[in-house]
Motif scaffolding. Structure first.
Motif, PDB file in Angstrom:
ATOM      1  N   SER A 158       0.856  -1.191   0.000  1.00  0.00           N
ATOM      2  CA  SER A 158       0.000   0.000   0.000  1.00  0.00           C
ATOM      3  C   SER A 158       0.885   1.231   0.000  1.00  0.00           C
ATOM      4  CB  SER A 158      -0.920   0.020   1.226  1.00  0.00           C
ATOM      5  OG  SER A 158      -0.241   0.535   2.357  1.00  0.00           O
ATOM      6  N   SER A 163      -3.784   4.348   4.551  1.00  0.00           N
ATOM      7  CA  SER A 163      -4.124   4.842   3.211  1.00  0.00           C
ATOM      8  C   SER A 163      -5.361   4.122   2.690  1.00  0.00           C
ATOM      9  CB  SER A 163      -2.961   4.605   2.245  1.00  0.00           C
ATOM     10  OG  SER A 163      -2.735   3.202   2.067  1.00  0.00           O
ATOM     11  N   MET A 165      -5.553   2.579   0.032  1.00  0.00           N
ATOM     12  CA  MET A 165      -5.106   1.304  -0.521  1.00  0.00           C
ATOM     13  C   MET A 165      -5.113   0.227   0.562  1.00  0.00           C
ATOM     14  SD  MET A 165      -1.922   2.597  -2.932  1.00  0.00           S
ATOM     15  CE  MET A 165      -1.452   0.955  -3.510  1.00  0.00           C
ATOM     16  N   GLN A 166      -4.628   0.568   1.745  1.00  0.00           N
ATOM     17  CA  GLN A 166      -4.635  -0.415   2.830  1.00  0.00           C
ATOM     18  C   GLN A 166      -6.056  -0.719   3.282  1.00  0.00           C
ATOM     19  OE1 GLN A 166      -3.021   0.632   6.682  1.00  0.00           O
ATOM     20  NE2 GLN A 166      -3.295  -1.450   7.455  1.00  0.00           N
ATOM     21  N   SER A 169      -7.972  -3.034   1.138  1.00  0.00           N
ATOM     22  CA  SER A 169      -7.528  -4.413   1.319  1.00  0.00           C
ATOM     23  C   SER A 169      -8.056  -5.003   2.618  1.00  0.00           C
ATOM     24  CB  SER A 169      -5.998  -4.488   1.310  1.00  0.00           C
ATOM     25  OG  SER A 169      -5.570  -5.818   1.487  1.00  0.00           O
ATOM     26  N   HIS A 182       0.313  -6.959   5.565  1.00  0.00           N
ATOM     27  CA  HIS A 182       0.465  -5.627   5.001  1.00  0.00           C
ATOM     28  C   HIS A 182       1.935  -5.208   4.940  1.00  0.00           C
ATOM     29  CE1 HIS A 182      -0.172  -1.010   5.489  1.00  0.00           C
ATOM     30  NE2 HIS A 182      -0.141  -1.343   4.212  1.00  0.00           N
ATOM     31  N   PRO A 184       3.605  -1.673   4.001  1.00  0.00           N
ATOM     32  CA  PRO A 184       3.413  -0.277   3.594  1.00  0.00           C
ATOM     33  C   PRO A 184       4.658   0.312   2.938  1.00  0.00           C
ATOM     34  CG  PRO A 184       3.838  -0.382   5.941  1.00  0.00           C
ATOM     35  CD  PRO A 184       3.796  -1.812   5.451  1.00  0.00           C
ATOM     36  N   GLU A 188       2.359   5.305  -3.656  1.00  0.00           N
ATOM     37  CA  GLU A 188       1.857   4.232  -4.510  1.00  0.00           C
ATOM     38  C   GLU A 188       2.921   3.728  -5.473  1.00  0.00           C
ATOM     39  OE1 GLU A 188      -1.813   3.130  -7.565  1.00  0.00           O
ATOM     40  OE2 GLU A 188      -1.523   5.210  -6.931  1.00  0.00           O
ATOM     41  N   THR A 203      -1.991  -5.915  -4.581  1.00  0.00           N
ATOM     42  CA  THR A 203      -2.266  -4.572  -4.064  1.00  0.00           C
ATOM     43  C   THR A 203      -3.562  -4.045  -4.643  1.00  0.00           C
ATOM     44  OG1 THR A 203      -1.243  -2.438  -3.524  1.00  0.00           O
ATOM     45  CG2 THR A 203      -1.150  -3.123  -5.814  1.00  0.00           C
TER      46      THR A 203
END
Length: 324
Positions: A158, A163, A165-166, A169, A182, A184, A188, A203
């Motif tokens: 992520s 974020s 993105m995280q 998920s 995860h 990080p 991106e 991702t």
């Protein structure tokens, strides 16, 4: 008689206030408008803002300037707007992070729920669930099966803790009943690069960040996080239609004004943005940058902000997500 006089005076004050707001909106904007982007230049929020600012400037016949004020996950720029005079000449292009996620991760110098007057959600920003083609995972079902067989052994990247993105998920894992690990990164770009390089397995990337690599064949798209398929990738199913019914985890970008900005000005800006978004060529331009045009009302946008806060606040708490 005295009561009648008091009521009449109150009515006159109310009428004067309504008239003043109408006049403000009628003359607005009479000078330069500044839209603060609380991030560095070049990201999705900045790109969307610059496209919109140009169109608004043409519509209004006034300069619409974009000011980047990055730092502290967007809170520095947002705080600047929260303190600004509520006259419609300083606006904020906030996003899901500044308004709905940050309150659960940071101690902010303002209250996002009371410091701003929501104007309109400009675009929705779906994410794409992508994997390295070498993984041999061809669908959402394949990914879920692999994650169940190897709990905690699949790594997802992520753009940082907390974020979108995280969180997309984490929402996916909760819905699918799986556990991945995860990893990080600082942005991106590195998250995608390490996926292509094979250091991680999966991702949730933005359309702008991961889309070009999907088209080149360097990444394989399994699904999009929105409720509808993305126009640029019509053959990629939504995650919801791939077996996780109801799954929806999208980022967004939207305009806000300082609290206390006259409702007439808020409504005018909202209406003007909605009118611009109805233009097919302008909408196509935004879609090309990874955003789906929305153009919601102030009331609808306010509800969106609050609903997403409730959704992601729960995910953050349930998964013990914290920023360092």
């Amino acid at each position: 008689m005295k009561t009648s006089i008091k009521l009449s005076a109150a009515a006159c004050l109310a009428l004067a206030s309504i008239t003043a707001q109408a006049n403000d909106a009628g003359a607005y904007p009479a000078r330069q408008v500044t839209i603060v982007v609380p991030f560095s230049p070049g990201g999705g929020t900045d790109t969307t803002t610059r496209i919109l600012a140009q169109k608004l400037g043409e519509m209004w016949g006034q300069s619409v300037v974009v000011e980047n004020k990055g730092g502290a996950a967007g809170s520095i720029g947002a705080a600047q707007v929260a303190r600004a005079k509520p006259d419609g000449y300083t606006l904020l292009m906030g996003n899901i992070g500044t308004q709905s996620i940050n309150p659960s991760l940071y101690k902010l110098p303002y209250d996002p729920k009371t410091a701003f007057a929501p104007i309109t959600q400009v675009v929705e920003l779906p994410l794409i669930l992508v994997v390295n083609p070498k993984e041999g995972i061809g669908s959402v079902k394949d990914l879920i099966d692999a994650a169940k067989k190897r709990p905690g052994e699949l790594f997802f990247s992520s753009s940082g803790a907390g974020s979108s993105m995280q969180l997309a998920s984490e929402a996916f894992q909760n819905a699918a009943g799986v556990k991945m690990t995860h990893v990080p990164f600082a942005g991106e770009g590195p998250a995608i690069s390490n996926l292509i390089g094979g250091q991680v397995n999966v991702t949730f990337g933005t359309v702008m960040g991961s889309g070009p690599f999907v088209k080149q064949g360097a990444l394989q798209a399994l699904g999009v996080t929105s409720s509808k398929r993305y126009p640029s990738f019509p053959d990629v199913p939504t995650i919801a239609e791939s077996g996780l019914d109801g799954y929806n985890s999208v980022s967004w970008v939207g305009l806000l004004a300082p609290a206390g900005t006259p409702a007439a000005i808020v409504d005018k800006v909202s209406g003007d943005v909605k009118q611009l978004l109805s233009d097919a060529k302008f909408s196509e331009q935004l879609i090309g940058q990874g955003g789906l045009p929305v153009g919601s009302s102030p009331k609808e946008f306010s509800k969106k902000i609050n609903d997403d806060f409730e959704l992601y606040n729960k995910i953050i708490k349930d998964n013990n997500i914290a920023v360092q």
